[in-house]
Design an enzyme around this catalytic site. Structure first.
Site, PDB file in Angstrom:
ATOM      1  N   GLU A 110     -15.950  16.668  27.932  1.00 49.94           N
ATOM      2  CA  GLU A 110     -14.694  17.205  27.377  1.00 49.94           C
ATOM      3  C   GLU A 110     -14.866  17.730  25.959  1.00 49.94           C
ATOM      4  O   GLU A 110     -14.292  17.183  25.019  1.00 49.94           O
ATOM      5  CB  GLU A 110     -13.653  16.075  27.284  1.00 49.94           C
ATOM      6  CG  GLU A 110     -13.082  15.619  28.560  1.00 49.94           C
ATOM      7  CD  GLU A 110     -12.254  14.350  28.375  1.00 49.94           C
ATOM      8  OE1 GLU A 110     -11.541  14.010  29.313  1.00 49.94           O
ATOM      9  OE2 GLU A 110     -12.338  13.700  27.319  1.00 49.94           O
ATOM     10  N   PRO A 111     -15.634  18.762  25.748  1.00 47.58           N
ATOM     11  CA  PRO A 111     -15.800  19.258  24.380  1.00 47.58           C
ATOM     12  C   PRO A 111     -14.585  20.053  23.904  1.00 47.58           C
ATOM     13  O   PRO A 111     -14.001  20.819  24.672  1.00 47.58           O
ATOM     14  CB  PRO A 111     -17.014  20.188  24.508  1.00 47.58           C
ATOM     15  CG  PRO A 111     -17.029  20.604  25.936  1.00 47.58           C
ATOM     16  CD  PRO A 111     -16.374  19.540  26.742  1.00 47.58           C
ATOM     17  N   ARG A 161      -8.089  18.578   7.267  1.00 48.10           N
ATOM     18  CA  ARG A 161      -9.335  17.845   7.506  1.00 48.10           C
ATOM     19  C   ARG A 161     -10.042  17.390   6.219  1.00 48.10           C
ATOM     20  O   ARG A 161     -10.519  16.259   6.168  1.00 48.10           O
ATOM     21  CB  ARG A 161     -10.287  18.655   8.400  1.00 48.10           C
ATOM     22  CG  ARG A 161      -9.687  18.936   9.793  1.00 48.10           C
ATOM     23  CD  ARG A 161     -10.700  19.466  10.785  1.00 48.10           C
ATOM     24  NE  ARG A 161     -11.654  18.467  11.170  1.00 48.10           N
ATOM     25  CZ  ARG A 161     -12.884  18.377  10.712  1.00 48.10           C
ATOM     26  NH1 ARG A 161     -13.340  19.282   9.850  1.00 48.10           N
ATOM     27  NH2 ARG A 161     -13.686  17.401  11.082  1.00 48.10           N
ATOM     28  N   TYR A 192     -10.383  13.494   6.282  1.00 52.42           N
ATOM     29  CA  TYR A 192     -11.715  12.963   6.636  1.00 52.42           C
ATOM     30  C   TYR A 192     -12.793  13.331   5.605  1.00 52.42           C
ATOM     31  O   TYR A 192     -13.980  13.241   5.916  1.00 52.42           O
ATOM     32  CB  TYR A 192     -12.202  13.537   7.978  1.00 52.42           C
ATOM     33  CG  TYR A 192     -11.196  13.650   9.079  1.00 52.42           C
ATOM     34  CD1 TYR A 192     -10.665  12.511   9.669  1.00 52.42           C
ATOM     35  CD2 TYR A 192     -10.799  14.901   9.566  1.00 52.42           C
ATOM     36  CE1 TYR A 192      -9.757  12.624  10.707  1.00 52.42           C
ATOM     37  CE2 TYR A 192      -9.903  15.011  10.599  1.00 52.42           C
ATOM     38  CZ  TYR A 192      -9.385  13.869  11.163  1.00 52.42           C
ATOM     39  OH  TYR A 192      -8.491  13.991  12.194  1.00 52.42           O
ATOM     40  N   CYS A 240       2.148  20.302  -3.205  1.00 57.64           N
ATOM     41  CA  CYS A 240       2.420  19.382  -4.292  1.00 57.64           C
ATOM     42  C   CYS A 240       1.773  18.044  -3.980  1.00 57.64           C
ATOM     43  O   CYS A 240       2.431  17.089  -3.582  1.00 57.64           O
ATOM     44  CB  CYS A 240       3.928  19.232  -4.437  1.00 57.64           C
ATOM     45  SG  CYS A 240       4.341  18.539  -6.018  1.00 57.64           S
ATOM     46  N   GLU A 241       0.458  18.005  -4.113  1.00 56.92           N
ATOM     47  CA  GLU A 241      -0.335  16.841  -3.694  1.00 56.92           C
ATOM     48  C   GLU A 241      -1.720  17.000  -4.317  1.00 56.92           C
ATOM     49  O   GLU A 241      -2.383  18.008  -4.075  1.00 56.92           O
ATOM     50  CB  GLU A 241      -0.428  16.869  -2.158  1.00 56.92           C
ATOM     51  CG  GLU A 241      -1.155  15.739  -1.520  1.00 56.92           C
ATOM     52  CD  GLU A 241      -0.248  14.556  -1.189  1.00 56.92           C
ATOM     53  OE1 GLU A 241       0.970  14.739  -1.034  1.00 56.92           O
ATOM     54  OE2 GLU A 241      -0.781  13.446  -1.100  1.00 56.92           O
ATOM     55  N   TYR A 295      -9.132  21.947  15.151  1.00 62.70           N
ATOM     56  CA  TYR A 295      -8.337  20.974  14.404  1.00 62.70           C
ATOM     57  C   TYR A 295      -7.800  21.524  13.080  1.00 62.70           C
ATOM     58  O   TYR A 295      -7.582  20.784  12.130  1.00 62.70           O
ATOM     59  CB  TYR A 295      -9.142  19.682  14.168  1.00 62.70           C
ATOM     60  CG  TYR A 295      -9.639  19.070  15.455  1.00 62.70           C
ATOM     61  CD1 TYR A 295      -8.751  18.500  16.359  1.00 62.70           C
ATOM     62  CD2 TYR A 295     -11.002  19.090  15.800  1.00 62.70           C
ATOM     63  CE1 TYR A 295      -9.202  17.954  17.569  1.00 62.70           C
ATOM     64  CE2 TYR A 295     -11.454  18.558  17.002  1.00 62.70           C
ATOM     65  CZ  TYR A 295     -10.540  17.989  17.879  1.00 62.70           C
ATOM     66  OH  TYR A 295     -10.982  17.460  19.064  1.00 62.70           O
TER      67      TYR A 295
HETATM   68  N1  LLP Z   1     -11.840  13.764  24.813  1.00 62.59           N
HETATM   69  C1  LLP Z   1     -11.100  12.804  24.236  1.00 62.59           C
HETATM   70  C2  LLP Z   1     -10.570  11.713  25.046  1.00 62.59           C
HETATM   71  C3  LLP Z   1     -10.844  12.863  22.864  1.00 62.59           C
HETATM   72  O1  LLP Z   1     -10.113  11.910  22.301  1.00 62.59           O
HETATM   73  C4  LLP Z   1     -11.359  13.936  22.098  1.00 62.59           C
HETATM   74  C5  LLP Z   1     -11.077  14.027  20.679  1.00 62.59           C
HETATM   75  C6  LLP Z   1     -12.105  14.923  22.750  1.00 62.59           C
HETATM   76  C7  LLP Z   1     -12.331  14.805  24.111  1.00 62.59           C
HETATM   77  C8  LLP Z   1     -12.671  16.119  22.041  1.00 62.59           C
HETATM   78  O2  LLP Z   1     -13.505  15.794  20.978  1.00 62.59           O
HETATM   79  P1  LLP Z   1     -14.368  16.966  20.279  1.00 62.59           P
HETATM   80  O3  LLP Z   1     -15.341  17.479  21.300  1.00 62.59           O
HETATM   81  O4  LLP Z   1     -13.418  18.014  19.834  1.00 62.59           O
HETATM   82  O5  LLP Z   1     -15.015  16.282  19.132  1.00 62.59           O
HETATM   83  N2  LLP Z   1      -8.867  15.587  14.341  1.00 62.59           N
HETATM   84  C9  LLP Z   1     -10.248  15.183  14.278  1.00 62.59           C
HETATM   85  C10 LLP Z   1     -10.854  15.039  15.629  1.00 62.59           C
HETATM   86  C11 LLP Z   1     -10.118  14.056  16.499  1.00 62.59           C
HETATM   87  C12 LLP Z   1     -10.633  14.092  17.873  1.00 62.59           C
HETATM   88  C13 LLP Z   1      -9.828  13.225  18.767  1.00 62.59           C
HETATM   89  N3  LLP Z   1     -10.290  13.214  20.082  1.00 62.59           N
HETATM   90  C14 LLP Z   1     -11.018  16.191  13.428  1.00 62.59           C
HETATM   91  O6  LLP Z   1     -10.423  17.126  12.931  1.00 62.59           O
HETATM   92  O7  LLP Z   1     -12.219  16.028  13.218  1.00 62.59           O
END
Ligand code: LLP
Length: 425
Positions: A284-285, A324, A328, A355-356, A384
């Site tokens: 699931e990318p 982000r 993070y 304003c932060e 994101y």
């Molecule tokens: N599958 C599930 C169950 C997930 O929770 C996520 C991400 C993905 C797939 C996809 O992950 P990816 O391949 O995009 O890394 N907001 C954060 C990332 C949070 C991801 C949450 N879940 C950021 O901006 O880095």
């Protein structure tokens, strides 16, 4: 700064997908998210090529949360990928875009009854169940359902703690050691409506160490072997989640995705040796598909040097369009898009207009001396960014433009002030 394949420099100006960023800024205004559709498609095709094995069924689910819009779903459908959604909103958007419900998988640790009803009504492919209470609720519905169970393999991914999801304290999934897992399996086995098709896990995001994915596969297969034996199960599907790390700055990325093929070979070897029933493997990318395809353009406004010597460049967006860095400590590369060949003169801090104090997009970046009205491009903002945008300080969300085959089109309109008060009474 890294210029990705779909970018170039033409007459001192940064181009994306063959179009000058300055033209895009002029035509659509700033701040502006730009996504290169060709680059997104390229990633989809690369994944389909690498995540492939002659003896296994493989499915790639695009994780919608990275960037979700009707146009994005249409592109993903054209590339013949499936999707995961985590909310009624993402599910609604997918259905409205014409996305095939049989390619939709629904996640979430606290799906509402309405959301579950939507999933049932649309007859989506799978509900991925997070916990025992959800399972009990699903069982009370009189609807046939094929499900995946999300488990927590207890693996600590080396990434920011906010985006780790498989620590023992994580809110996601059921741990293999938990008493709930046996109860969940027995509940499904005694259910007239539910069928357990397989297991799901996701250990975190922006992970660079390939060995972490190998370890996850190994833990999952070992556990499946035990569960099959203990509960006489025949699990068919294994979803290993997303989390593949991409380039944001310096040397952070997974360089070669042929490890996905090696992973499948390992999985097939394990399955054959242990006579497991599993034959359908999924990933699931999200970020890997869209992050590097995107940039954000801002207009440079005022600048200032603090008493301590910190040189600020202020831009007309900030944490509202990219949370982000604040959330993070994420790092990005940037350039002055209308002045690409000028020499860098100093280190600057790029800050937004909110304003932060934490509204800093880049702590330190080396740039040519900026002028008011210059176009600053922040790289790799495709994932994101828009999906986590806010209205803090009642700042309207920017537009999103898709550039493809040398053409550009708006795929999400810029919000106007009227949009901000649309729901106010
Ligand atoms: N599958 C599930 C169950 C997930 O929770 C996520 C991400 C993905 C797939 C996809 O992950 P990816 O391949 O995009 O890394 N907001 C954060 C990332 C949070 C991801 C949450 N879940 C950021 O901006 O880095």
């Amino acid at each position: 700064m890294r210029l990705f394949e779909h970018m170039n420099i033409e007459n001192n100006v940064l181009t994306i997908g063959g179009i000058k960023t300055t033209d895009l800024a002029e035509k659509y205004n700033t701040p502006l998210y730009i996504l290169n559709g060709d680059a997104i498609r390229k990633q989809c095709r690369m994944l389909k090529r690498e995540f492939n094995h002659p003896k296994l069924k493989t499915t790639i689910l695009y994780a919608s949360k990275a960037f979700c819009s009707k146009a994005m779903y249409q592109l993903i459908a054209e590339e013949d990928l499936s999707i995961d959604v985590v909310s009624g909103g993402e599910l609604y958007t997918a259905i409205q875009s014409g996305f095939d419900p049989k390619k939709i998988y629904f996640h979430g640790n606290n799906k509402s009854m309405d959301e579950i009803q939507m999933a049932v009504d649309y007859k989506i492919q799978r509900i991925i169940v997070d916990n025992l209470m959800e399972l009990e609720y699903l069982n009370s519905l009189d609807a046939p359902m094929e499900i995946l169970l999300r488990v927590n393999p207890g693996i600590e991914a080396h990434t920011h703690e906010y985006i780790q999801t498989a620590k023992e304290t994580s809110k996601f999934g059921i741990s293999f050691e938990s008493y709930d897992l046996g109860k969940a399996i027995e509940l499904i086995q005694n259910s007239d409506t539910m069928t357990l098709k397989g297991l799901h896990c996701h250990i975190g995001s922006q992970i660079h160490e390939i060995s972490t994915f190998e370890k996850t596969a190994q833990v999952m297969l070992d556990q499946i072997k035990l569960l099959e034996h203990k509960y006489h199960l025949k699990l068919e599907e294994l979803n290993l989640g997303g989390g593949f790390g991409v380039y944001y700055f310096e040397d952070q990325e997974i360089k070669n995705y042929d490890f996905l093929n090696v992973l499948l070979q390992y999985i097939y070897g394990y399955i054959s040796k242990n006579n497991l029933f599993i034959h359908h493997i999924m990933i699931e990318p999200g970020r890997l598909i869209v992050a590097n395809a995107g940039i954000t353009l801002y207009a440079v406004g005022f600048s200032k040097e603090t008493l301590s010597g910190r040189k600020y460049i202020f831009v007309n967006g900030g944490m509202t369009d990219n949370i982000r860095p604040a959330l993070y400590q994420a790092k990005y590369e940037a350039c002055v898009a209308n002045n690409m060949t000028a020499e860098n003169t100093s280190l600057y801090t790029i800050a937004g207009k909110c304003c932060e104090s934490g509204d800093v997009l880049i702590d330190e970046v080396s740039l040519p001396t900026p002028k008011i009205g210059d176009i600053l491009a922040v790289m790799s903002t495709g994932a994101y960014g828009y999906s986590m945008a806010s209205h803090y300080n009642r700042i309207p969300n920017p537009a999103v433009v898709m550039v493809e085959q040398g053409n550009s089109k708006v795929i999400i309109q810029r919000e106007a002030y009227e949009d901000l008060i649309r729901l106010d009474l």
